[in-house]
Design a protein around this motif. Sequence first.
Motif, PDB file in Angstrom:
ATOM      1  N   HIS A 231     -59.838 -14.099  18.095  1.00 31.25           N
ATOM      2  CA  HIS A 231     -59.493 -15.136  19.056  1.00 31.25           C
ATOM      3  C   HIS A 231     -58.058 -15.586  18.768  1.00 31.25           C
ATOM      4  CE1 HIS A 231     -59.416 -19.013  21.087  1.00 31.25           C
ATOM      5  NE2 HIS A 231     -60.605 -18.757  21.647  1.00 31.25           N
ATOM      6  N   SER A 232     -57.192 -15.529  19.778  1.00 35.17           N
ATOM      7  CA  SER A 232     -55.782 -15.803  19.516  1.00 35.17           C
ATOM      8  C   SER A 232     -55.511 -17.274  19.261  1.00 35.17           C
ATOM      9  CB  SER A 232     -54.916 -15.322  20.685  1.00 35.17           C
ATOM     10  OG  SER A 232     -55.206 -16.080  21.854  1.00 35.17           O
ATOM     11  N   ALA A 238     -51.206 -16.536  12.516  1.00 38.33           N
ATOM     12  CA  ALA A 238     -51.574 -16.316  11.114  1.00 38.33           C
ATOM     13  C   ALA A 238     -51.983 -14.878  10.865  1.00 38.33           C
ATOM     14  CB  ALA A 238     -52.715 -17.261  10.712  1.00 38.33           C
ATOM     15  N   ALA A 239     -52.696 -14.281  11.827  1.00 44.53           N
ATOM     16  CA  ALA A 239     -53.173 -12.903  11.664  1.00 44.53           C
ATOM     17  C   ALA A 239     -52.145 -11.921  12.227  1.00 44.53           C
ATOM     18  CB  ALA A 239     -54.514 -12.724  12.369  1.00 44.53           C
ATOM     19  N   ARG A 240     -52.059 -10.764  11.598  1.00 45.37           N
ATOM     20  CA  ARG A 240     -51.126  -9.723  12.032  1.00 45.37           C
ATOM     21  C   ARG A 240     -51.572  -9.153  13.378  1.00 45.37           C
ATOM     22  NH1 ARG A 240     -46.492  -9.258   9.263  1.00 45.37           N
ATOM     23  NH2 ARG A 240     -47.690  -9.198   7.313  1.00 45.37           N
ATOM     24  N   ASN A 241     -50.631  -8.991  14.299  1.00 41.85           N
ATOM     25  CA  ASN A 241     -50.931  -8.407  15.605  1.00 41.85           C
ATOM     26  C   ASN A 241     -50.430  -6.962  15.616  1.00 41.85           C
ATOM     27  OD1 ASN A 241     -50.931  -7.583  18.332  1.00 41.85           O
ATOM     28  ND2 ASN A 241     -50.731  -9.711  19.021  1.00 41.85           N
ATOM     29  N   ALA A 337     -57.588  -5.509  17.190  1.00 38.76           N
ATOM     30  CA  ALA A 337     -57.656  -4.937  15.842  1.00 38.76           C
ATOM     31  C   ALA A 337     -56.806  -3.690  15.722  1.00 38.76           C
ATOM     32  CB  ALA A 337     -59.107  -4.615  15.497  1.00 38.76           C
ATOM     33  N   LYS A 338     -56.631  -2.971  16.863  1.00 39.04           N
ATOM     34  CA  LYS A 338     -55.905  -1.700  16.837  1.00 39.04           C
ATOM     35  C   LYS A 338     -54.873  -1.647  17.949  1.00 39.04           C
ATOM     36  CE  LYS A 338     -59.520   1.334  14.941  1.00 39.04           C
ATOM     37  NZ  LYS A 338     -60.324   2.570  15.185  1.00 39.04           N
ATOM     38  N   ALA A 339     -53.848  -0.845  17.734  1.00 36.86           N
ATOM     39  CA  ALA A 339     -52.875  -0.506  18.775  1.00 36.86           C
ATOM     40  C   ALA A 339     -52.501   0.958  18.606  1.00 36.86           C
ATOM     41  CB  ALA A 339     -51.635  -1.382  18.680  1.00 36.86           C
ATOM     42  N   ILE A 368     -44.954  -0.369   8.051  1.00 34.38           N
ATOM     43  CA  ILE A 368     -46.320  -0.866   8.165  1.00 34.38           C
ATOM     44  C   ILE A 368     -46.532  -1.999   7.151  1.00 34.38           C
ATOM     45  CG2 ILE A 368     -48.762  -0.293   7.887  1.00 34.38           C
ATOM     46  CD1 ILE A 368     -47.563   0.895  10.382  1.00 34.38           C
ATOM     47  N   PRO A 369     -46.910  -3.202   7.590  1.00 32.48           N
ATOM     48  CA  PRO A 369     -47.162  -4.302   6.648  1.00 32.48           C
ATOM     49  C   PRO A 369     -48.274  -3.965   5.653  1.00 32.48           C
ATOM     50  CG  PRO A 369     -46.999  -5.112   8.903  1.00 32.48           C
ATOM     51  CD  PRO A 369     -47.066  -3.613   8.981  1.00 32.48           C
ATOM     52  N   ALA A 370     -48.282  -4.654   4.560  1.00 31.11           N
ATOM     53  CA  ALA A 370     -49.222  -4.341   3.490  1.00 31.11           C
ATOM     54  C   ALA A 370     -50.673  -4.500   3.913  1.00 31.11           C
ATOM     55  CB  ALA A 370     -48.919  -5.223   2.276  1.00 31.11           C
ATOM     56  N   ASP A 371     -50.978  -5.424   4.831  1.00 30.41           N
ATOM     57  CA  ASP A 371     -52.360  -5.628   5.228  1.00 30.41           C
ATOM     58  C   ASP A 371     -52.745  -4.840   6.475  1.00 30.41           C
ATOM     59  OD1 ASP A 371     -50.793  -7.079   6.923  1.00 30.41           O
ATOM     60  OD2 ASP A 371     -51.952  -8.938   6.790  1.00 30.41           O
ATOM     61  N   CYS A 372     -51.945  -3.841   6.862  1.00 32.27           N
ATOM     62  CA  CYS A 372     -52.266  -2.932   7.970  1.00 32.27           C
ATOM     63  C   CYS A 372     -52.323  -1.505   7.447  1.00 32.27           C
ATOM     64  CB  CYS A 372     -51.217  -3.018   9.078  1.00 32.27           C
ATOM     65  SG  CYS A 372     -51.153  -4.614   9.923  1.00 32.27           S
TER      66      CYS A 372
END
Length: 475
Positions: A231-232, A238-241, A337-339, A368-372
């Motif tokens: 939910h945006s 806060a969450a990676r998009n 969650a994905k792109a 790529i960020p560390a949490d992706c």
Amino acid sequence: MSDIHPSSGPTGSLPAGTALARVDAGLDQSLERLFALLRIPSISTQPAHAADCRRTAEWLRDELAGIGLDASVRETPGHPIVVAHDLGAADRPHVLFYGHYDVQPVDPLALWDRPPFEPAIVDGPEGPRIVARGASDDKGQVMTFIEALRALREADGRLPLRVSVLIEGEEECGGPNLRPFLEANAAELGCDVALICDTSMVGRDTPAITASLRGLVGEEIVIQAADRDLHSGMFGNAARNPIAVLADILSSLRTADGGVSLPGFYDGVTVPPDGVRARWREIAGGDEALLGPVGLAEAAGERGFSAVEQTWCRPSCEINGISGGYEGDGFKTVLPAKAMAKVSFRLVAGQDPVRVRASFREHVRARIPADCRVEFHEHGGSAASAVPTDSPMLHAALGALTAEWGVDAAVIGSGGSIPVVRELQETIGVDSLLVGFARDDDRIHSPNEKYDLDSFHRGTRSWVRILHALATAGA
């Protein structure tokens, strides 16, 4: 090429003169044979037409045998391949002609002005045209070569050089069985040069030899961020998009001047001589000639190169598809969650597709960020191909085309990739001359496909001249 000029001698004074006269006198009969071939619905991608594909192969075998070639239908796991030889001129060069007898489906049928497998000659804005599925791609073009062989045999009793013919039936459905066939029969099909008639003229009246084709690297990337859609309002900021991550990566692939930013991407890439570039501008026109018909005006690639140069001789990076998040009607405030994106690179001579793919993946991983995490899915890869510009065969064919059409024949590049050219290089070790007489308005793969009558007639005459010219090339 500016140093090649049309022959001013009368037809009868040429080595090919008698055969050219036979082409002219036999045009009606040549058209009857072409129409018989066009009536067979050899749609390779549709299983219901498998018998028609076989019937087409057998028809071509019989025609080639009828003019004195040792012709046969060869089996493959799919549609058969036609192979024929006339190796009588043992002391002359050996050419291998490639074409395909299969055609595209005809849908949507309602858009055809007449039944697609009932060929006819109709009036067009520039003169008479042959209308039928396969008229241009590739049955009409194949028959220009076969009819040239017929005229040469009738005129001289023999061919001026050694000739092999290979006509496949799966080009329009991916050609899965051609490469294995070439590998298994490389010794039999070995030759000095391959001839391919599946390309176009430049404009209406300038004959051309396509001497370079771009290679291809295809990649699909999938970026995963959270383990579910979010939910945006609760997670936004806060969450990676992953769409934002993907957008940053894709935008980083191009430089400010329109180039490609991957390290080492341009290693081995050369710029054509100024004279070649000037000739291309002369025959292809300005950027508006390529972009105007599709509603565009400005070349978007590397600055300093025209639109035609950007497709004929420069490598590219393009985004072919992108998706992620909610794509339905209305609006949904979701963090996906994905792109995903599909990215392709068109390569020129000097570039290694393996290195380009590795460079692209390294470029993406570094961003790529560390949490992706990221996944890569390969979608094909092939190197570019090019005929040396000092090839005696190339110059002989250019001179023959110039003599027939009365304007300097052009050496051009193509932005596309024709797999058979690379397959012939890798299996038989032979370069190809792509000589075609199609025109840009032939509507190939579309309803009301056509082939101008003069493309068929003068294309046949052109092959007579080319074969005579190649017979003594390099001598």
